[in-house]
Design a protein around this motif. Structure first.
Motif, short mmCIF file in Angstrom:
data_model
loop_
_atom_site.label_atom_id
_atom_site.label_comp_id
_atom_site.label_asym_id
_atom_site.label_seq_id
_atom_site.Cartn_x
_atom_site.Cartn_y
_atom_site.Cartn_z
N LEU A 63 0.91 -0.89 -0.31
CA LEU A 63 -0.18 -0.39 -0.41
C LEU A 63 1.02 1.32 0.21
CD1 LEU A 63 -2.75 -0.95 2.17
CD2 LEU A 63 -2.65 -0.74 -0.43
N ARG A 64 1.66 1.26 1.17
CA ARG A 64 2.45 2.34 1.11
C ARG A 64 3.02 2.64 -0.59
NH1 ARG A 64 6.30 1.30 6.59
NH2 ARG A 64 4.72 2.71 7.42
N SER A 65 4.10 1.55 -1.13
CA SER A 65 4.67 1.40 -3.07
C SER A 65 3.09 2.30 -3.97
CB SER A 65 5.10 0.21 -2.79
OG SER A 65 5.22 0.30 -4.37
N ASP A 66 1.98 1.45 -3.28
CA ASP A 66 0.68 2.61 -4.42
C ASP A 66 0.74 3.27 -4.08
OD1 ASP A 66 1.25 -0.52 -4.89
OD2 ASP A 66 -1.60 -0.66 -4.37
N LEU A 67 0.56 4.11 -3.06
CA LEU A 67 0.81 5.56 -2.02
C LEU A 67 1.55 6.22 -3.24
CD1 LEU A 67 -1.25 7.45 -0.82
CD2 LEU A 67 0.38 6.52 1.51
N ASP A 68 2.84 5.54 -2.78
CA ASP A 68 3.95 6.51 -3.13
C ASP A 68 3.60 6.37 -5.07
OD1 ASP A 68 4.90 6.50 -1.23
OD2 ASP A 68 6.69 5.20 -1.18
N GLU A 69 3.46 5.78 -5.46
CA GLU A 69 3.55 6.28 -6.77
C GLU A 69 1.94 6.88 -6.64
OE1 GLU A 69 1.20 2.67 -10.26
OE2 GLU A 69 3.31 1.71 -8.97
N ALA A 70 1.48 6.41 -6.53
CA ALA A 70 -0.53 8.31 -6.89
C ALA A 70 0.71 8.96 -6.88
CB ALA A 70 -1.37 7.13 -5.94
N ARG A 71 1.60 9.40 -5.68
CA ARG A 71 1.48 10.48 -4.91
C ARG A 71 3.10 11.34 -6.39
NH1 ARG A 71 3.11 9.49 1.02
NH2 ARG A 71 1.03 9.75 1.71
N SER A 72 3.71 10.31 -6.56
CA SER A 72 4.87 10.94 -8.23
C SER A 72 3.61 11.25 -9.49
CB SER A 72 5.61 8.90 -8.12
OG SER A 72 6.40 9.44 -9.12
N GLU A 73 3.13 10.26 -9.53
CA GLU A 73 1.92 10.35 -10.75
C GLU A 73 1.19 12.03 -10.59
OE1 GLU A 73 -2.15 8.69 -13.14
OE2 GLU A 73 -0.61 7.07 -12.51
N GLY A 74 0.30 12.49 -9.51
CA GLY A 74 -0.06 13.52 -8.48
C GLY A 74 1.46 14.16 -8.57
N GLU A 75 2.68 14.24 -8.73
CA GLU A 75 3.58 15.04 -8.63
C GLU A 75 3.58 15.51 -10.55
OE1 GLU A 75 6.25 18.03 -7.78
OE2 GLU A 75 4.15 16.82 -6.29
N CYS A 76 4.13 14.85 -11.04
CA CYS A 76 3.43 14.67 -11.82
C CYS A 76 2.65 15.84 -12.93
CB CYS A 76 4.33 13.63 -13.20
SG CYS A 76 5.83 12.82 -12.78
N ALA A 110 -1.91 17.95 1.71
CA ALA A 110 -0.57 17.16 0.96
C ALA A 110 0.34 16.41 2.20
CB ALA A 110 -0.63 17.11 -0.29
N ASP A 111 0.97 17.58 1.70
CA ASP A 111 2.47 17.39 2.62
C ASP A 111 2.44 17.37 4.67
OD1 ASP A 111 4.70 19.81 0.68
OD2 ASP A 111 3.83 17.19 0.68
N ALA A 112 1.23 17.51 5.12
CA ALA A 112 0.78 17.37 6.16
C ALA A 112 0.27 16.52 6.77
CB ALA A 112 0.45 18.81 6.56
N ALA A 113 -0.67 15.97 5.80
CA ALA A 113 -1.68 15.41 6.05
C ALA A 113 -0.47 13.31 5.30
CB ALA A 113 -2.22 14.49 4.44
N GLU A 134 -3.71 0.63 10.06
CA GLU A 134 -2.62 1.07 9.30
C GLU A 134 -3.46 1.10 8.14
OE1 GLU A 134 1.81 2.29 8.23
OE2 GLU A 134 0.85 1.15 9.93
N ILE A 135 -3.48 -0.16 7.56
CA ILE A 135 -4.02 -0.54 6.45
C ILE A 135 -5.31 0.17 5.95
CG2 ILE A 135 -4.78 -2.66 4.99
CD1 ILE A 135 -3.16 -4.82 6.76
N VAL A 136 -5.89 0.45 6.90
CA VAL A 136 -7.12 0.94 6.18
C VAL A 136 -7.20 2.76 5.77
CG1 VAL A 136 -9.68 1.96 7.03
CG2 VAL A 136 -8.74 -0.37 7.34
N ASP A 141 -5.65 7.07 2.34
CA ASP A 141 -5.11 8.05 1.72
C ASP A 141 -4.54 7.74 0.16
OD1 ASP A 141 -2.65 8.78 4.66
OD2 ASP A 141 -5.15 9.35 3.67
N LEU A 142 -4.90 6.53 -0.68
CA LEU A 142 -4.65 5.04 -1.67
C LEU A 142 -5.14 6.45 -2.39
CD1 LEU A 142 -2.96 4.92 -4.00
CD2 LEU A 142 -3.81 2.57 -3.18
N ASP A 143 -6.48 6.19 -1.75
CA ASP A 143 -8.15 6.48 -3.01
C ASP A 143 -8.44 8.03 -2.84
OD1 ASP A 143 -8.76 3.86 -3.33
OD2 ASP A 143 -10.73 3.98 -1.26
N GLU A 144 -7.73 8.70 -1.97
CA GLU A 144 -7.78 10.26 -2.12
C GLU A 144 -6.32 10.63 -2.75
OE1 GLU A 144 -6.53 13.83 1.25
OE2 GLU A 144 -7.66 11.81 1.68
#
Length: 157
Positions: A63-76, A110-113, A134-136, A141-144
């Motif tokens: 989930l952290r990996s998926d979240l990082d990937e989504a954040r990276s895509e969001g950053e791009c 987003a940075d604070a979250a 934490e999984i929940v 956060d991933l959905d967001e």
């Protein structure tokens, strides 16, 4: 006669003592077998709990990996939006300045979250129950982040 009677009583005592010793040995064997069974049950439960905790930790990593990937895509996508905003900036009105302020607030939020999530992750890594909570949170956060990415994609288009 007395010797025979004494000898009979000694033989009876020996048989009684032997039977008592056999019973004590049987009870000891039963106790050891019960303790072994209990230890085996505890080992089995411990292994199951360890496997469950390991699975939860693996899911957290995923989930952290998926979240990082989504954040990276969001950053791009954020960078692409900013380029388009810079191209239009010369002709924008005060309303667009407000949009820039809101975007900066969103990034700061987003940075604070993300900081809060990282802090909670470190505090909750100690137990399986906390890992499940934490999984929940990570799924939310991933959905967001995906939702934010979709909004940014629409804005880019």
């Amino acid at each position: 006669c007395l010797r025979q009677e004494v000898q009979k009583k000694e033989e009876e005592r020996e048989r009684s003592l032997s039977a008592a010793q056999e019973e004590a040995h049987r009870q000891l064997r039963d106790s050891v077998a019960g303790a072994d069974a209990a230890r085996h049950e505890l080992d089995t439960r411990s292994q199951e709990q360890a496997a469950s905790l390991s699975d939860a930790r693996e899911e957290i990593v995923k989930l952290r990996s998926d979240l990082d990937e989504a954040r990276s895509e969001g950053e791009c996508l954020r960078q692409e939006v900013q380029k388009k905003e810079e191209e239009r900036e010369r002709s924008l009105s005060a309303a667009q300045e407000e949009a820039h302020r809101q975007l900066r607030d969103s990034v700061a939020g987003a940075d604070a979250a993300r900081h809060e999530l990282d802090t909670r992750s470190q505090e909750q890594a100690a137990s399986l129950s906390d890992a499940r909570e934490e999984i929940v949170k990570l799924r939310s956060d991933l959905d967001e982040a995906r939702s934010e990415g979709e909004c940014l994609r629409q804005e880019v288009q």
